[in-house]
Design a protein around this motif. Structure first.
Motif, short mmCIF file in Angstrom:
data_model
loop_
_atom_site.label_atom_id
_atom_site.label_comp_id
_atom_site.label_asym_id
_atom_site.label_seq_id
_atom_site.Cartn_x
_atom_site.Cartn_y
_atom_site.Cartn_z
N ARG A 194 49.81 34.47 24.99
CA ARG A 194 50.56 35.06 25.99
C ARG A 194 50.02 34.57 27.05
O ARG A 194 50.69 34.34 28.03
N GLU A 195 48.69 34.50 27.27
CA GLU A 195 47.97 34.12 28.65
C GLU A 195 48.45 32.82 28.92
O GLU A 195 48.61 32.27 30.07
N ALA B 241 50.92 31.99 32.22
CA ALA B 241 50.62 30.67 33.49
C ALA B 241 51.58 29.70 33.58
O ALA B 241 51.94 29.33 34.55
N VAL B 242 52.28 29.29 32.35
CA VAL B 242 53.25 28.38 32.46
C VAL B 242 54.42 28.91 32.98
O VAL B 242 55.23 28.21 34.12
N ALA B 243 54.98 30.11 32.82
CA ALA B 243 56.11 30.57 33.23
C ALA B 243 55.87 31.12 34.77
O ALA B 243 56.61 30.85 35.56
N PRO C 170 51.63 22.67 23.01
CA PRO C 170 50.47 22.61 23.60
C PRO C 170 49.22 22.41 22.69
O PRO C 170 49.26 22.81 21.29
N SER C 171 48.24 21.53 22.98
CA SER C 171 47.12 21.15 22.13
C SER C 171 46.20 22.52 22.21
O SER C 171 46.38 23.34 23.09
N ASP D 174 43.82 25.80 28.86
CA ASP D 174 43.80 25.26 30.31
C ASP D 174 45.36 24.70 30.46
O ASP D 174 45.54 23.74 30.27
N PRO D 175 46.04 25.75 30.76
CA PRO D 175 47.53 25.61 30.80
C PRO D 175 47.84 24.42 31.98
O PRO D 175 48.68 23.61 31.93
#
Length: 315
Positions: free
Chosen positions: A272-273, A277-279, A298-299, A305-306
């Protein structure tokens, strides 16, 4: 069916496979009260209405083109066990390649698997099935009505509101798998690779680590959509569910950890975190870019670290 039937099924485990799957189903159901499934017509229609509402809202919020499965089942706990035995069996098929096992090992495997299914069957609320191990045209939505009714009562939550919340959560998974037709095969191949390695006496850490990373993305994106799409506030429901887990006591907590439930909770929070951040940077539709291909997932490092993912994946 009762605990005596369950014990007899495990003790009589037979065959040439590592697990006697017929005995697993019998033993798990023997240890589990099926629960009542005497719904009124209005209650049955309520489940369908919640799924339709969730589909509409999530489509609008996410910008994803998807549909819900044709099969939406309202189950009791025994129905859920029967539905999941075949999934478990297919997942652990590579274990059978090692040849016949001694009877004692088969009995232990059968008892362990039956115990895990029985434990989950008493707690699972809904399931977008199969998240793993299904053909793309055979996805299903399950709602375990006795557990939903029991949880709503124990949480002192309005049943219809709680049921709607569960429906929204499961439909978020339909959105993910609808947007990423490759996702089921991707998850299955990772799981079977890891299980195959176990059958040869080795631990394929890379396969399981990648599987966990993908599932963190799956759960995290579902949480993002829930936050943005659910048409009521639900912080109180989430808090009450967390408190309910904490009240299970040391034995319940131990079993949950052995089954990996603590990891699932961590997946929700970590994923969710990342997606929040991406949104915040690109909007909810921009966050959906993770489902373009396996390469856009995402890795493990990017989950923490978005900015790394945002730099790697162009708008």
């Amino acid at each position: 069916m009762n605990l005596l039937d369950s014990a007899r099924a495990v003790a009589g485990a037979s065959g040439s496979e590592a697990v006697d799957w017929s005995a697993v189903a019998t033993a798990a159901k023997g240890a589990t009260d099926p629960g009542a499934l005497d719904l009124t017509r209005r209650e049955r229609e309520g489940y369908a209405a919640d799924v339709r509402a969730a589909r509409s809202r999530i489509r609008d919020v996410s910008g994803l083109a998807f549909d819900v499965p044709e099969t939406v089942e309202i189950q009791n706990r025994h129905h859920w066990i029967d539905a999941n035995v075949s999934t478990f069996r297919r997942a652990f098929e590579p274990l059978e390649q090692g040849g016949a096992l001694p009877g004692v090992a088969r009995t232990v495997n059968t008892a362990t698997t039956a115990g895990a299914l029985a434990f989950v069957a008493r707690r699972v609320l809904g399931q977008y099935d199969p998240l793993l191990l299904a053909d793309a045209d055979d996805h299903r939505l399950y709602f375990v009505h006795p557990n939903i009714a029991s949880a709503a009562e124990s949480l002192d939550a309005d049943f219809e509101r709680f049921r709607r919340w569960i429906a929204f959560h499961e439909v978020t998974h339909a959105a993910e798998f609808g947007a990423a037709p490759w996702l089921s095969d991707h998850l299955e191949s990772g799981l079977r690779e890891g299980v195959a390695a176990l059958s040869e006496g080795t631990l394929q850490r890379e396969a399981f680590a990648e599987l966990m990373t993908t599932m963190t993305a799956v759960e995290g994106y579902a949480e993002l959509l829930m936050d943005r799409a659910f048409d009521e506030d639900y912080d109180d429901l989430r808090r009450k569910l967390d408190e309910r887990r904490d009240e299970e006591g040391p034995l319940g907590g131990l079993v949950r950890r052995l089954l990996g439930f603590h990891l699932k909770r961590e997946q929700y929070e970590r994923g969710r975190e990342f997606f929040e951040a991406v949104a915040d940077a690109r909007g909810v539709e921009g966050a959906g870019a993770v489902w373009h291909s396996p390469e856009t997932l995402p890795s493990d490092a990017e989950l923490d670290d978005p900015a790394m993912w945002l730099a790697r994946i162009p708008e």
